[in-house]
Scaffold this motif. Structure first.
Motif, PDB file in Angstrom:
ATOM      1  N   GLU A 268       0.855  -1.258  -0.037  1.00  0.00           N
ATOM      2  CA  GLU A 268      -0.114   0.187  -0.036  1.00  0.00           C
ATOM      3  C   GLU A 268       0.926   1.316   0.011  1.00  0.00           C
ATOM      4  OE1 GLU A 268      -2.866   2.117   3.108  1.00  0.00           O
ATOM      5  OE2 GLU A 268      -2.984   0.109   3.229  1.00  0.00           O
ATOM      6  N   ALA A 269       2.015   1.406   0.855  1.00  0.00           N
ATOM      7  CA  ALA A 269       2.749   2.253   0.936  1.00  0.00           C
ATOM      8  C   ALA A 269       3.490   2.820  -0.579  1.00  0.00           C
ATOM      9  CB  ALA A 269       4.059   2.277   1.851  1.00  0.00           C
ATOM     10  N   ALA A 270       3.934   1.610  -1.281  1.00  0.00           N
ATOM     11  CA  ALA A 270       4.582   1.769  -2.443  1.00  0.00           C
ATOM     12  C   ALA A 270       3.570   2.336  -3.688  1.00  0.00           C
ATOM     13  CB  ALA A 270       5.165   0.278  -2.938  1.00  0.00           C
ATOM     14  N   ALA A 271       2.329   1.887  -3.466  1.00  0.00           N
ATOM     15  CA  ALA A 271       1.303   2.356  -4.249  1.00  0.00           C
ATOM     16  C   ALA A 271       1.202   3.790  -4.346  1.00  0.00           C
ATOM     17  CB  ALA A 271      -0.108   1.470  -4.234  1.00  0.00           C
ATOM     18  N   GLU A 272       1.057   4.056  -2.808  1.00  0.00           N
ATOM     19  CA  GLU A 272       0.827   5.688  -2.674  1.00  0.00           C
ATOM     20  C   GLU A 272       2.134   6.885  -2.994  1.00  0.00           C
ATOM     21  OE1 GLU A 272      -2.012   7.009  -1.561  1.00  0.00           O
ATOM     22  OE2 GLU A 272      -3.119   5.375  -1.601  1.00  0.00           O
ATOM     23  N   ILE A 273       3.029   5.854  -3.114  1.00  0.00           N
ATOM     24  CA  ILE A 273       4.377   6.692  -3.216  1.00  0.00           C
ATOM     25  C   ILE A 273       4.503   7.109  -4.987  1.00  0.00           C
ATOM     26  CG2 ILE A 273       6.917   6.694  -3.433  1.00  0.00           C
ATOM     27  CD1 ILE A 273       6.708   5.036  -0.820  1.00  0.00           C
ATOM     28  N   ILE A 274       4.105   6.067  -5.563  1.00  0.00           N
ATOM     29  CA  ILE A 274       4.055   6.111  -7.179  1.00  0.00           C
ATOM     30  C   ILE A 274       2.974   6.769  -7.657  1.00  0.00           C
ATOM     31  CG2 ILE A 274       3.921   4.922  -9.189  1.00  0.00           C
ATOM     32  CD1 ILE A 274       5.287   2.396  -7.808  1.00  0.00           C
ATOM     33  N   ARG A 275       1.934   6.914  -6.908  1.00  0.00           N
ATOM     34  CA  ARG A 275       0.767   7.619  -7.261  1.00  0.00           C
ATOM     35  C   ARG A 275       1.049   8.954  -7.107  1.00  0.00           C
ATOM     36  NH1 ARG A 275      -2.788   5.271  -4.325  1.00  0.00           N
ATOM     37  NH2 ARG A 275      -3.767   3.998  -6.115  1.00  0.00           N
ATOM     38  N   ALA A 276       1.725   9.484  -5.846  1.00  0.00           N
ATOM     39  CA  ALA A 276       2.233  10.948  -5.467  1.00  0.00           C
ATOM     40  C   ALA A 276       3.227  11.398  -6.486  1.00  0.00           C
ATOM     41  CB  ALA A 276       2.652  10.845  -4.088  1.00  0.00           C
ATOM     42  N   GLN A 277       4.277  10.509  -7.131  1.00  0.00           N
ATOM     43  CA  GLN A 277       5.178  10.727  -7.854  1.00  0.00           C
ATOM     44  C   GLN A 277       4.506  11.096  -9.126  1.00  0.00           C
ATOM     45  OE1 GLN A 277       6.888   8.425 -10.430  1.00  0.00           O
ATOM     46  NE2 GLN A 277       7.295  10.281 -11.539  1.00  0.00           N
ATOM     47  N   ARG A 278       3.683  10.125  -9.504  1.00  0.00           N
ATOM     48  CA  ARG A 278       3.100  10.313 -11.096  1.00  0.00           C
ATOM     49  C   ARG A 278       2.092  11.660 -11.222  1.00  0.00           C
ATOM     50  NH1 ARG A 278       0.619   4.842 -12.987  1.00  0.00           N
ATOM     51  NH2 ARG A 278       0.632   5.884 -14.992  1.00  0.00           N
ATOM     52  N   ARG A 279       1.574  12.139 -10.043  1.00  0.00           N
ATOM     53  CA  ARG A 279       0.607  13.191  -9.989  1.00  0.00           C
ATOM     54  C   ARG A 279       1.552  14.687  -9.651  1.00  0.00           C
ATOM     55  NH1 ARG A 279      -4.560  10.673  -6.965  1.00  0.00           N
ATOM     56  NH2 ARG A 279      -5.446   9.684  -8.711  1.00  0.00           N
ATOM     57  N   ASP A 280       2.893  14.459  -9.393  1.00  0.00           N
ATOM     58  CA  ASP A 280       3.487  15.590  -9.138  1.00  0.00           C
ATOM     59  C   ASP A 280       3.128  16.339  -7.895  1.00  0.00           C
ATOM     60  OD1 ASP A 280       5.341  15.225 -11.324  1.00  0.00           O
ATOM     61  OD2 ASP A 280       4.031  16.728 -12.550  1.00  0.00           O
ATOM     62  N   TYR A 281       2.818  15.325  -6.904  1.00  0.00           N
ATOM     63  CA  TYR A 281       2.481  15.960  -5.579  1.00  0.00           C
ATOM     64  C   TYR A 281       3.950  16.480  -4.904  1.00  0.00           C
ATOM     65  CZ  TYR A 281      -2.268  14.334  -5.811  1.00  0.00           C
ATOM     66  OH  TYR A 281      -3.569  14.201  -6.348  1.00  0.00           O
ATOM     67  N   THR A 282       3.750  17.540  -4.081  1.00  0.00           N
ATOM     68  CA  THR A 282       5.072  17.750  -3.251  1.00  0.00           C
ATOM     69  C   THR A 282       5.244  17.336  -2.267  1.00  0.00           C
ATOM     70  OG1 THR A 282       5.002  20.209  -4.289  1.00  0.00           O
ATOM     71  CG2 THR A 282       6.356  19.902  -2.394  1.00  0.00           C
ATOM     72  N   GLU A 283       4.139  17.040  -1.327  1.00  0.00           N
ATOM     73  CA  GLU A 283       4.262  16.411  -0.089  1.00  0.00           C
ATOM     74  C   GLU A 283       2.939  15.350   0.110  1.00  0.00           C
ATOM     75  OE1 GLU A 283       6.109  18.947   3.190  1.00  0.00           O
ATOM     76  OE2 GLU A 283       4.331  19.690   2.752  1.00  0.00           O
ATOM     77  N   VAL A 284       3.372  14.104   0.678  1.00  0.00           N
ATOM     78  CA  VAL A 284       2.276  13.389   0.780  1.00  0.00           C
ATOM     79  C   VAL A 284       2.557  12.408   2.208  1.00  0.00           C
ATOM     80  CG1 VAL A 284       0.987  11.224  -0.300  1.00  0.00           C
ATOM     81  CG2 VAL A 284       1.617  12.969  -1.577  1.00  0.00           C
ATOM     82  N   SER A 285       1.506  12.219   2.690  1.00  0.00           N
ATOM     83  CA  SER A 285       1.770  11.416   3.895  1.00  0.00           C
ATOM     84  C   SER A 285       0.928  10.102   3.637  1.00  0.00           C
ATOM     85  CB  SER A 285       1.028  11.887   5.543  1.00  0.00           C
ATOM     86  OG  SER A 285      -0.222  12.170   5.395  1.00  0.00           O
ATOM     87  N   ILE A 286       1.537   9.027   4.314  1.00  0.00           N
ATOM     88  CA  ILE A 286       0.578   7.502   4.002  1.00  0.00           C
ATOM     89  C   ILE A 286       0.379   7.096   5.682  1.00  0.00           C
ATOM     90  CG2 ILE A 286       0.902   5.169   3.165  1.00  0.00           C
ATOM     91  CD1 ILE A 286       3.245   6.325   1.357  1.00  0.00           C
ATOM     92  N   PRO A 287      -1.128   6.920   5.775  1.00  0.00           N
ATOM     93  CA  PRO A 287      -2.303   7.409   4.952  1.00  0.00           C
ATOM     94  C   PRO A 287      -2.130   9.025   4.833  1.00  0.00           C
ATOM     95  CG  PRO A 287      -3.013   5.844   6.636  1.00  0.00           C
ATOM     96  CD  PRO A 287      -1.537   6.509   7.046  1.00  0.00           C
TER      97      PRO A 287
END
Length: 319
Positions: A268-287
């Motif tokens: 789940e962590a990996a999926a969220e990290i890649i989603r954030a990268q592909r959407r060019d998010y600057t900062e994301v926490s998980i959750p």
């Protein structure tokens, strides 16, 4: 003479009035921009950006031999990226590459490297450039998390935490950022932690190292933005703040409400990290909710924040 002084006084007043008017216009424009971006943020909350393709990109992941790093490598490979796996443990690293190949991916490469060793990073980076090509997505994932009371940490352990969790980011950036700048194309992803946003008992050096990663990413992004010389900078930065991930790093988690604060699976962590990268998010926490929660709680009086921490009673035990 009086007439001359009066004329000069009028000119000075006009210059001041003009300067004041410009400041007022700038302030109004600033306010309108702030309102626009608030509106855009609200819109994007309901309609997220499309995820950009990573097919054909060369993705380098540190700490790829296990945990989040391995999951990132598998997912990037499934999306058509060429994956470069770095790890100190060659066996785990090769297992990651072999697993990618079993799933049908062929563009995967394993390199043994101690990312805390600047010379090793430089030499291995040169090999990657010669054998694979210029890295376009760099994921600084490698890290360690000893869990002790502060006074139980040895000097050697504290140095090791900073060598791997902080200084390795510098060596990796010095090795791969120049080619991204030359081509004006690239993405840097750094794993900080929720422990890089708030202090946690039994993790003092670790928290300090993850706070440092946040500062590094924010200041480097700003520096490149300011030196872009008017051109559109196409180098993106994403900082990730995971809650406790079930990779084995966290030996003795302390969780009062496991139904809402359970350990995050590495998949789940990996999926969220890649989603954030592909959407060019600057900062994301998980959750994702925890970044907003932390920002909101920081506006409370200090004693109120302490009461909230005590109520949730989440962290790690010393081991």
């Amino acid at each position: 003479m009086d007439r001359q002084n009066s004329k000069l006084g009028n000119q000075t007043a006009m210059v001041k009035a003009y300067g004041g008017a410009l400041v007022l216009v700038d302030a109004v424009v600033l306010l309108l921009k702030i309102l626009y971006y608030i509106g855009e943020s609200i819109y994007r909350f309901f309609v997220p950006l499309e995820e950009k393709s990573v097919a054909g990109e060369i993705v380098l992941i540190t700490g790829a031999g296990h945990g989040i790093g391995r999951e990132l490598a598998l997912r990037y490979a499934s999306l058509g990226a060429t994956v470069v796996c770095w790890d100190l443990n060659p066996q785990g690293n090769e297992e990651t590459v072999n697993e990618i190949k079993k799933l049908g991916g062929t563009a995967a490469h394993a390199y043994q490297c101690d990312v805390s060793n600047r010379e090793q990073v430089r030499e291995t980076a040169e090999r990657v450039k010669q054998e694979v090509g210029n890295v376009t997505i760099l994921v600084n994932n490698a890290g360690i998390m000893p869990c002790h009371a502060f006074l139980d940490h040895t000097p050697e352990e504290i140095r090791k935490i900073f060598d791997i969790n902080v200084l390795a980011h510098f060596w990796m950036l010095q090795a791969f950022l120049p080619s991204m700048i030359d081509k004006n194309h690239g993405h840097i992803v750094a794993l900080s932690s929720m422990a890089g946003l708030l202090g946690i008992a039994n993790l003092v050096p670790y928290c300090a190292s993850k706070f440092a990663v946040r500062g590094l990413m924010e200041s480097l992004s700003e520096e490149l933005r300011c030196t872009a010389s008017g051109r559109n900078m196409n180098i993106k930065f994403t900082t990730i703040y995971p809650y406790m991930v079930d990779t084995g790093l966290c030996k003795k988690p302390k969780i009062r409400f496991p139904s809402i604060m359970a350990l995050v699976p590495p998949q789940e962590a990996a999926a969220e990290i890649i989603r954030a990268q592909r959407r060019d998010y600057t900062e994301v926490s998980i959750p994702s909710i925890w970044l907003s929660v932390n920002t909101s709680l920081r506006n409370l009086p200090e004693k109120s924040l302490i009461q909230v921490k005590d109520f949730f009673d989440s962290g790690v035990e010393a081991c």
